[in-house]
Each structure stands twice: as C-alpha cells, then as structure tokens.
Motif scaffolding. Structure first.
Motif, PDB file in Angstrom:
ATOM      1  N   SER A   1     -13.656  14.539  14.983  1.00 22.24           N
ATOM      2  CA  SER A   1     -13.771  14.870  16.417  1.00 22.24           C
ATOM      3  C   SER A   1     -15.225  14.971  16.816  1.00 22.24           C
ATOM      4  O   SER A   1     -16.108  14.965  16.037  1.00 22.24           O
ATOM      5  CB  SER A   1     -13.050  16.166  16.713  1.00 22.24           C
TER       6      SER A   1
ATOM      7  N   GLN B   1      -7.004   7.455   9.237  1.00 23.92           N
ATOM      8  CA  GLN B   1      -8.230   8.182   8.911  1.00 23.92           C
ATOM      9  C   GLN B   1      -9.210   7.306   8.127  1.00 23.92           C
ATOM     10  O   GLN B   1     -10.418   7.340   8.378  1.00 23.92           O
ATOM     11  CB  GLN B   1      -7.901   9.441   8.117  1.00 23.92           C
TER      12      GLN B   1
ATOM     13  N   TRP C   1     -12.908  17.765   5.279  1.00 24.30           N
ATOM     14  CA  TRP C   1     -11.489  17.407   5.166  1.00 24.30           C
ATOM     15  C   TRP C   1     -10.788  18.320   4.165  1.00 24.30           C
ATOM     16  O   TRP C   1      -9.697  18.826   4.433  1.00 24.30           O
ATOM     17  CB  TRP C   1     -11.356  15.943   4.751  1.00 24.30           C
TER      18      TRP C   1
ATOM     19  N   ARG D   1      -0.899   8.141   8.815  1.00 25.59           N
ATOM     20  CA  ARG D   1      -1.980   9.066   9.180  1.00 25.59           C
ATOM     21  C   ARG D   1      -3.207   8.855   8.293  1.00 25.59           C
ATOM     22  O   ARG D   1      -4.337   8.772   8.784  1.00 25.59           O
ATOM     23  CB  ARG D   1      -1.476  10.509   9.102  1.00 25.59           C
TER      24      ARG D   1
ATOM     25  N   THR E   1     -18.104  14.765   5.337  1.00 30.35           N
ATOM     26  CA  THR E   1     -16.770  14.517   5.875  1.00 30.35           C
ATOM     27  C   THR E   1     -15.703  14.900   4.855  1.00 30.35           C
ATOM     28  O   THR E   1     -14.700  15.533   5.186  1.00 30.35           O
ATOM     29  CB  THR E   1     -16.632  13.031   6.268  1.00 30.35           C
TER      30      THR E   1
ATOM     31  N   GLY F   1      -9.946  21.545   5.483  1.00 30.68           N
ATOM     32  CA  GLY F   1      -8.931  21.526   6.534  1.00 30.68           C
ATOM     33  C   GLY F   1      -9.495  21.419   7.932  1.00 30.68           C
ATOM     34  O   GLY F   1      -8.800  21.683   8.912  1.00 30.68           O
ATOM     35  N   GLU F   2     -10.745  21.016   8.057  1.00 27.55           N
ATOM     36  CA  GLU F   2     -11.369  20.895   9.367  1.00 27.55           C
ATOM     37  C   GLU F   2     -11.083  19.506   9.957  1.00 27.55           C
ATOM     38  O   GLU F   2     -10.838  18.556   9.233  1.00 27.55           O
ATOM     39  CB  GLU F   2     -12.882  21.082   9.240  1.00 27.55           C
ATOM     40  N   ASP F   3     -11.132  19.396  11.272  1.00 23.96           N
ATOM     41  CA  ASP F   3     -10.964  18.117  11.953  1.00 23.96           C
ATOM     42  C   ASP F   3     -12.290  17.375  11.847  1.00 23.96           C
ATOM     43  O   ASP F   3     -13.251  17.697  12.537  1.00 23.96           O
ATOM     44  CB  ASP F   3     -10.587  18.347  13.423  1.00 23.96           C
ATOM     45  N   VAL F   4     -12.339  16.389  10.975  1.00 18.40           N
ATOM     46  CA  VAL F   4     -13.619  15.771  10.638  1.00 18.40           C
ATOM     47  C   VAL F   4     -14.038  14.638  11.546  1.00 18.40           C
ATOM     48  O   VAL F   4     -15.192  14.243  11.548  1.00 18.40           O
ATOM     49  CB  VAL F   4     -13.625  15.280   9.172  1.00 18.40           C
TER      50      VAL F   4
ATOM     51  N   GLN G   1     -10.810   4.942  10.568  1.00 15.36           N
ATOM     52  CA  GLN G   1     -11.793   5.637  11.407  1.00 15.36           C
ATOM     53  C   GLN G   1     -13.100   5.839  10.655  1.00 15.36           C
ATOM     54  O   GLN G   1     -14.184   5.656  11.220  1.00 15.36           O
ATOM     55  CB  GLN G   1     -11.240   6.985  11.855  1.00 15.36           C
TER      56      GLN G   1
END
Length: 75
Positions: free
Chosen positions: A75, A35, A67, A31, A63, A70-73, A38
């Motif tokens: 998307s 990341q 992160w 994972r 970013t 805890g946010e979806d960075v 990406q």
C-alpha cells in the motif's frame, strides 16, 4: 559480477512456483500470484527509475519482513 538469467532459468522458476501454487486452495493461490506480480512490477519500476541492485534487494528484504509481520506491504 552479475549473473545472466536465461529463459530456461525463468521457465524452471515458473514451473516451481506453479507447482507450489497448485497445492493451495484456488483463492490463496490467486492472492499469492497477484502479490508476486505486484512485487515484480514494482522491481521493474524501480529498475527503470535507476535503482541499483542493492536498493532493490533492500526493498525486497523490507517487504519480506513486513509481510512476515502481517503488514500490508504494497500500500
């Protein structure tokens, strides 16, 4: 003045990252590696679109902060 990154620098960084990933469970390591890739792809895209180093650093900082929160960075 911009510092040139040598192949040795890249190899040393990769070994360091690989060493840290080896300490994690395989799923977590996969994972995190995804990341990282990406983010690198996004940085390369920003650079090809003409972003400055400051703009890229600002995006990376935002970013990182997202992160940590805890946010979806990506998307």
């Amino acid at each position: 003045m911009s510092r040139l990154i040598t192949q040795g620098d890249v190899s040393a960084r990769r070994r360091s990252i690989d060493g840290m990933l080896d300490d994690l469970p395989p799923e977590a390591a996969d994972r995190l590696l995804t990341q990282i890739k990406q983010r690198l792809d996004h940085v390369l895209s920003m650079r090809s679109e003409g972003a400055t180093s400051d703009e890229i650093r600002d995006w990376l900082a935002r970013t990182r902060e997202a992160w940590i929160a805890g946010e979806d960075v990506m998307s």
